[in-house]
Design a protein around this motif. Sequence first.
Motif, short mmCIF file in Angstrom:
data_model
loop_
_atom_site.label_atom_id
_atom_site.label_comp_id
_atom_site.label_asym_id
_atom_site.label_seq_id
_atom_site.Cartn_x
_atom_site.Cartn_y
_atom_site.Cartn_z
N LEU A 19 0.82 -1.21 0.00
CA LEU A 19 0.00 0.00 0.00
C LEU A 19 0.85 1.26 0.00
O LEU A 19 0.46 2.28 -0.55
N SER A 20 2.03 1.17 0.63
CA SER A 20 2.90 2.35 0.72
C SER A 20 3.81 2.51 -0.49
O SER A 20 4.40 3.56 -0.70
N GLY A 21 3.93 1.44 -1.28
CA GLY A 21 4.77 1.51 -2.46
C GLY A 21 6.25 1.42 -2.16
O GLY A 21 7.08 1.82 -2.98
N GLY A 22 6.62 0.89 -1.00
CA GLY A 22 8.04 0.76 -0.65
C GLY A 22 8.23 -0.24 0.47
O GLY A 22 7.27 -0.84 0.96
N ASP A 23 9.47 -0.45 0.86
CA ASP A 23 9.78 -1.40 1.93
C ASP A 23 9.78 -0.67 3.27
O ASP A 23 10.83 -0.40 3.87
N ARG A 70 2.69 7.12 7.15
CA ARG A 70 1.96 7.91 6.17
C ARG A 70 1.98 7.21 4.81
O ARG A 70 3.03 6.77 4.34
N LEU A 71 0.80 7.11 4.17
CA LEU A 71 0.68 6.49 2.86
C LEU A 71 0.73 7.56 1.77
O LEU A 71 0.38 8.72 2.01
N ALA A 89 -3.43 9.19 3.30
CA ALA A 89 -3.97 8.51 4.47
C ALA A 89 -2.82 8.10 5.39
O ALA A 89 -1.64 8.19 5.01
N THR A 90 -3.15 7.66 6.57
CA THR A 90 -2.15 7.11 7.50
C THR A 90 -2.58 5.70 7.88
O THR A 90 -3.77 5.37 7.87
N LEU A 91 -1.59 4.88 8.21
CA LEU A 91 -1.86 3.48 8.54
C LEU A 91 -1.07 3.09 9.78
O LEU A 91 0.11 3.42 9.89
N ILE A 92 -1.72 2.41 10.71
CA ILE A 92 -1.07 1.95 11.93
C ILE A 92 -0.79 0.46 11.81
O ILE A 92 -1.72 -0.35 11.67
#
Length: 363
Positions: free
Chosen positions: A223-227, A251-252, A256-259
Motif C-alpha cells: 500500500l505504501s509503495g516501498g519497503d 503515512r501512505l 492517508a495514514t496506517l497503523i
Amino acid sequence: MLTALGWDASLAAAYASACSSLRGGSSAPDGVQLAPARVARVDRGASEVLTAQGPLRVEHAAAVLEAGRIDPTTAPCVGDWAVVRGGEVPRLVALLTRRTAFVRLGSAPGTSAGQVLAANVDVALVVEPLDPQPHPGRVERLLALAWESGARPLVVLTKADLVPDAEALRDEVAAAAPGVDVVLASSWTGKGLDVVAAYATPGTTLALLGPSGAGKSSLLNALSGGDVARTGATRADGKGRHTTVSRELVRLPGGATLIDTPGLRGIGVVAGEQALEQAFADVAALARRCRFADCGHGVEPGCAVLEAVEAGELPERRLHSWRKLEREARWVARRQDARAQAQERNRWKAVHKEMRRSGRARP
C-alpha cells in the motif's frame, strides 16, 4: 501536514479547550509554547510525534505518566492526538479525547485492565491469511474488537495466490462477518489491493489487525509503495514470526495514514452488547424472534437461534463462538465494575487521609 494526518475543526476545538485547561492549571504558563501533535510511536516514558513542523521526540509529563499508572487505558498510544509543550526538553502534557480506540485485555493473567492498541482509527483492516487455513473464530473475535472501537471494519484475506479455492474460503469467512466487506488480496500479485486502497482516502487512518504471519507487513509495503516494514517467512508449522515488534503510524502516498501492529495471539476482547450484536448480526436477528426476551439460547423453548442451528441455517460453530465471547464480555464487565469501585474507595481513602493530616497540621 496536520490536515493530512486527520486534523479537523472538532479536533482544533478540543485542542483549544485542552490548552485553556493547561494554562489555567499552570501546566503551561503564558509564554510557554503549546502545539498539537499526533503520536506515531510510543516508547517507555516517551513518544515520537508528528507536528506541523515535522517529527519530534517528546518525554511524557509527570501527570501523564501518573494517569497511565492508575489507568493504563489513559496512557499515550499510537494514533492519539496530543498537546506538546515546547522547551529544552519537549513534553507531551495532555491527550485529546479519543474518537475511537482498540482495547484488548491486558496481558497479566486474570486481569480486567485494558490495553489500548491504537486510537482514532477510521477503518480497521482485519487481516486473515488463507494459507494456512483461515480461522473464522479469530475473525469474529477481531471484528468484535473493531466494532467496539468505533472504527469501520474491513476483512482482508491475504495470500490469495497460494490457495486454489480462494473464493470458497472467502465465502466461509464472509459467513462469519455479516455486514462487513471481505476482500481477497495478494501482496505478491496485487490482487485486491485497489479495493483496500479505496478505503485509504486523504485524512483517513487505517489500522492492521491480525495474527503473526498474516501478511500485514507485506500489505503495508504494497500500500505504501516501498519497503516500510520488514517481512519474513512463516515457520515450518505454519505459524507466523513477529516481524513487527511495535505499533507505529505510517503515512501512505495517497494522504492517508496506517497503523501497523504486532501480531495478536491471544486476543482478550473488551466488547459491549452493541459490538457483539454487530459482530454477530445474524445471531442477534434470530434472537429477536425467540419466545423469551431474555433467552440464553441454551435449553429455552421457542428459541429461534437453536431452531436455526437444527435447521442448518446457522452454523453450530457460530453459536459456540457467540457464547464464548458473550461470556467473556460479561466477565470483563463484572471485573471492571469491581475494579472501578476499588479505585474509587482508594481515592476517598487518600482524600480522607490528607484531610486528617491537614487537620493535625493546623495550629
